[in-house]
Design a protein around this motif. Structure first.
Motif, short mmCIF file in Angstrom:
data_model
loop_
_atom_site.label_atom_id
_atom_site.label_comp_id
_atom_site.label_asym_id
_atom_site.label_seq_id
_atom_site.Cartn_x
_atom_site.Cartn_y
_atom_site.Cartn_z
N SER A 1 -39.95 -25.82 -27.53
CA SER A 1 -39.70 -24.97 -26.83
C SER A 1 -40.04 -25.16 -25.17
CB SER A 1 -40.70 -23.81 -27.08
OG SER A 1 -40.58 -22.53 -26.64
N PHE A 2 -40.31 -24.08 -24.54
CA PHE A 2 -40.09 -24.45 -22.83
C PHE A 2 -41.18 -25.17 -22.43
CE2 PHE A 2 -43.22 -21.23 -23.50
CZ PHE A 2 -44.02 -21.32 -22.60
N ASP A 3 -42.25 -25.29 -23.13
CA ASP A 3 -43.54 -26.26 -22.69
C ASP A 3 -43.66 -27.41 -23.74
OD1 ASP A 3 -44.23 -24.92 -25.19
OD2 ASP A 3 -46.08 -24.12 -24.35
N ASP A 4 -42.54 -27.85 -24.42
CA ASP A 4 -42.58 -28.81 -25.34
C ASP A 4 -43.06 -28.64 -26.63
OD1 ASP A 4 -41.16 -31.24 -25.41
OD2 ASP A 4 -42.93 -32.66 -25.32
N THR A 5 -43.68 -27.44 -26.60
CA THR A 5 -44.34 -26.84 -28.03
C THR A 5 -43.33 -26.87 -29.38
OG1 THR A 5 -46.04 -25.75 -27.23
CG2 THR A 5 -45.69 -25.04 -29.40
N THR A 6 -43.61 -27.57 -30.28
CA THR A 6 -42.52 -27.60 -31.71
C THR A 6 -42.76 -26.26 -32.04
OG1 THR A 6 -42.58 -30.02 -31.96
CG2 THR A 6 -41.94 -28.73 -33.66
N VAL A 7 -41.47 -25.80 -32.43
CA VAL A 7 -41.36 -24.30 -33.14
C VAL A 7 -40.64 -24.62 -34.39
CG1 VAL A 7 -40.76 -21.90 -32.85
CG2 VAL A 7 -41.85 -22.98 -30.70
N HIS A 8 -40.87 -23.77 -35.47
CA HIS A 8 -40.27 -23.68 -36.64
C HIS A 8 -39.89 -22.54 -37.03
CE1 HIS A 8 -41.23 -24.09 -41.24
NE2 HIS A 8 -39.91 -24.59 -41.28
N GLY A 9 -38.68 -22.78 -37.88
CA GLY A 9 -38.01 -21.54 -38.36
C GLY A 9 -36.73 -21.79 -39.30
N TRP A 10 -35.85 -20.69 -39.23
CA TRP A 10 -35.06 -20.93 -40.63
C TRP A 10 -33.67 -20.20 -39.84
CZ3 TRP A 10 -39.70 -19.70 -41.38
CH2 TRP A 10 -40.38 -20.61 -42.19
N PHE A 11 -32.39 -20.66 -40.36
CA PHE A 11 -30.92 -20.23 -39.93
C PHE A 11 -30.23 -20.10 -41.14
CE2 PHE A 11 -26.71 -21.19 -38.34
CZ PHE A 11 -26.50 -20.13 -37.69
N MET A 12 -29.53 -18.88 -41.26
CA MET A 12 -28.66 -18.65 -42.38
C MET A 12 -27.23 -18.40 -41.88
SD MET A 12 -31.08 -15.80 -44.39
CE MET A 12 -30.06 -15.36 -45.88
N LYS A 13 -26.29 -19.29 -42.52
CA LYS A 13 -25.04 -19.04 -42.39
C LYS A 13 -24.45 -17.72 -42.74
CE LYS A 13 -23.38 -23.70 -41.73
NZ LYS A 13 -22.60 -24.82 -42.21
#
Length: 651
Positions: free
Chosen positions: A402-414
């Motif tokens: 993210s903007f401040d180098d924090t790692t963010v986790h999630g998912w993406f569906m086609k």
């Protein structure tokens, strides 16, 4: 193979609430289905005995609170009686019809067997002034004014009109299984919670306080041979259970160090020494599951369970999964079962844990995890036909900076039926809480959007559980800043990765805190072509006084009260209504007390008065739980309105 549709809610079943039958090698569980004709949900008790599965109850009703006698000969559950009051029922494994054990005027909840299996303990809600209530009931049905003296006077989904609560106190009673007069065990002008019954006594808690409106802790007691010993008085308790040998108490504790953003953790209390050890804070992950989902009905939560005198198993939310761990009384812990899944039901004996598990492409089934072999075996196939006959999309896991180098986790569906070379619109879906989490679990709404031809992005921005305590606490006092930037960074990440995403056709939606964030987003960027806000917050100033939790939630989350109107207004999406250019559909339940409908009304009127593209949909008989446990017909209407709006604006 068919695409996911709105009416799939009638095909999907929930397998939940497993409970080991002691000494038998059997486990019971509930199967809940959605009934279209009656517009409600029914649950049925099932049994697995090592050879196969057997349905035990067939009556159309909602069963809950299933537990078994220590000798394995009886099953207790709560269900509605003929007057639709929830009562305790007993089933004897030797055969025969169920027996109704209680006949409480206001119904019961939270029942369990006594240690000797000769009686049952249960909770009731007693009116503070029962004589006044009787007088009112004897009068003609004329309206009467309600006198309010406490701040905790209403609750989302509460029994009275507008969620108003009669002043009641929770008491504990016991009744012999051979029909007898019930005996009150714990009562007073306070709320008692019975956590466990053991050979020589009870473990219980009370919320007694000189200032009940601002009391968010319990006092936990152990009663042995009629004498009470205070164990702890500065926390809330999700679990407190005596070890089989009576030496230790297994506790799931939530302090208020970070208010409602605090990680629940496991503590072991030594009965002899009176000392506790903190077992899981070192994990820097929350105990239990706090997962946002929309199909797992009637699920009894269980954070931890003894499997011997000195060992126990427990659940941990980590990196978007809910996993199984093992611990001992010395404070040692280790993971037993980690995967991309959501364990939302757990029970265990010395040989195995029985788990109800959901994944992105499986609504729920019952599994057995053998402690000896550490192998996982699926025991049921209640959703087999649905999964086999339906085109479900398995999302890919994403991580980004993210903007401040924090790692963010999630998912993406086609999109379902994805074809290379074609462009597709995308919808970003934001969870509520904010201290909930999206997880490796089945989510009908996500699958529906994918089936309609949308790519779907859903992440856990800062404030979400299953990561560090610092991460979950980072949103407090900072709504609309780091969390907003996390979501926009996710959109950047995925649109840069896949050039087939049509960046001119992006949608955004979310409910509760996700509705707040949707409102915030459309007031701060025109990047999205359509938006749907659900059960949202638009004005923190009015929210403070109208929500059932508002008077403390704004202090905890926005870190401001009415003595700091500038901060409350700064974080209010309503302030930025003039900036909104995105067509916004506003969905709200008329009986929502958590985020009252006036929040939607203010936003709609302000947008409409400024000539913005907006519509307002009001759902009758609907609390804050509309998307999860609301009337099935209204749940379907909600999904139809969401997809209608996106189909109208996203080409």
């Amino acid at each position: 193979m068919s695409r996911v549709s709105v009416d799939d809610i009638f095909k999907i079943k929930t397998v939940s609430s497993p409970a080991v039958v002691p000494g038998t090698g059997r486990v019971t569980y509930l199967v809940t289905r959605t009934d279209e004709d009656k517009d409600t949900y029914y649950s049925y008790l099932h049994n697995y005995d090592g050879r196969g599965n057997l349905q035990l109850t067939y009556k159309n009703e909602t069963i809950s609170n299933v537990t078994h006698s220590h000798d394995g000969t009886m099953t207790l559950f709560t269900a509605p009686d003929d007057d639709k009051k929830t009562q305790v029922f007993i089933m004897r494994h030797a055969g025969g019809e169920r027996e109704q054990l209680t006949h409480e005027e206001n119904g019961v909840f939270g029942a369990q067997f006594a240690h000797d299996d000769q009686s049952v303990f249960y909770h009731v809600s007693n009116d503070k002034n029962p004589d006044d209530k009787k007088e009112k009931e004897d009068k003609d049905k004329k309206p009467e004014a309600t006198v309010i003296t406490r701040m905790k006077y209403k609750s989302d989904g509460g029994p009275g009109p507008y969620g108003l609560l009669n002043e009641k106190f929770t008491a504990v009673k016991s009744i012999a299984i051979k029909p007898d007069e019930a005996e009150t065990v714990l009562s007073g002008e306070e709320n008692f919670t019975l956590y466990d019954v053991f050979a020589d006594g009870l473990i219980y808690a009370t919320d007694k306080s000189d200032n009940p409106d601002f009391n968010f802790a319990q006092q936990l007691y152990m009663r042995v041979n009629g004498e009470d010993k205070l164990i702890r008085d500065d926390a809330g308790f999700m679990k407190a259970e005596m070890s089989p040998d009576g030496r230790y108490i297994l506790m799931t504790v939530m302090t208020r160090q970070f208010k409602n953003a605090t990680h629940p953790h496991i503590e072991i209390y030594d009965v002899r020494s009176g000392e506790s050890i903190d077992v899981t804070t070192k994990l820097d992950k929350p105990v239990g599951g706090l997962v946002a989902q929309d199909t797992q009905q009637n699920a009894a939560g269980n954070t931890a369970e003894w499997i011997s005198d000195s060992e126990y198993v427990f659940l941990v939310s980590e990196f978007g999964s809910v996993n199984l761990y093992k611990g001992d009384v010395e404070g040692n812990i280790r993971p037993l079962l980690r995967s991309e899944h959501n364990i939302f039901g757990m029970t265990a004996d010395a040989e195995a844990a029985y788990l109800t598990i959901s994944t992105h492409v499986s609504p729920s089934e019952l599994y057995k995890f053998d402690f000896g072999t550490e192998e996982l075996t699926q025991l049921t196939e209640h959703n087999h036909n649905y999964v086999a006959d339906t085109e479900l999309v398995k999302p890919e896991t994403i991580e980004f900076r993210s903007f401040d180098d924090t790692t963010v986790h999630g998912w993406f569906m086609k999109p379902a039926g994805f074809e290379a070379g074609k462009n597709y619109p995308m919808v970003t879906n934001i969870h509520g809480g904010p201290h909930a989490l999206y997880a490796n679990t089945f989510f009908h709404e996500m699958q529906l959007l994918a089936s309609k031809g949308y790519a779907v992005l859903f992440i856990n921005p800062r404030g979400s559980h299953s990561y560090s305590q610092e991460f979950v606490d980072a949103v407090r006092g900072d709504y609309g800043n780091g969390d907003y930037k996390d979501i926009m960074a996710a959109v950047d990440h995925i649109t840069e990765k896949y050039d087939w995403i049509d960046t001119d056709n992006l949608g955004v939606t979310g409910g509760s805190y996700g509705g707040f964030m949707t409102n915030w987003i459309v007031g701060h960027t025109n990047r999205f072509k359509a938006a749907v806000t659900q059960r949202s917050i638009s004005n923190w100033i009015s929210f403070r006084g109208v929500s059932d939790i508002g008077y403390y939630f704004t202090d905890w989350q926005i870190l401001a009260g009415l003595d700091n109107l500038d901060k409350l207004w700064h974080h209010s999406p309503l302030k930025y209504a003039a900036n909104v250019e995105t067509p916004l559909l506003i969905l709200h339940g008329e009986e929502d007390i958590r985020c009252p409908i006036e929040q939607a009304e203010q936003l709609f009127i302000e947008l409409k008065s400024r000539g913005k593209e907006t519509e307002f949909v009001r759902f009758p008989e609907s609390s804050h739980e509309l998307s999860r446990s609301g009337k099935p017909s209204l749940k379907m209407q909600r999904l139809n309105h969401i997809t209608r709006w996106f189909e109208q604006y996203l080409t």
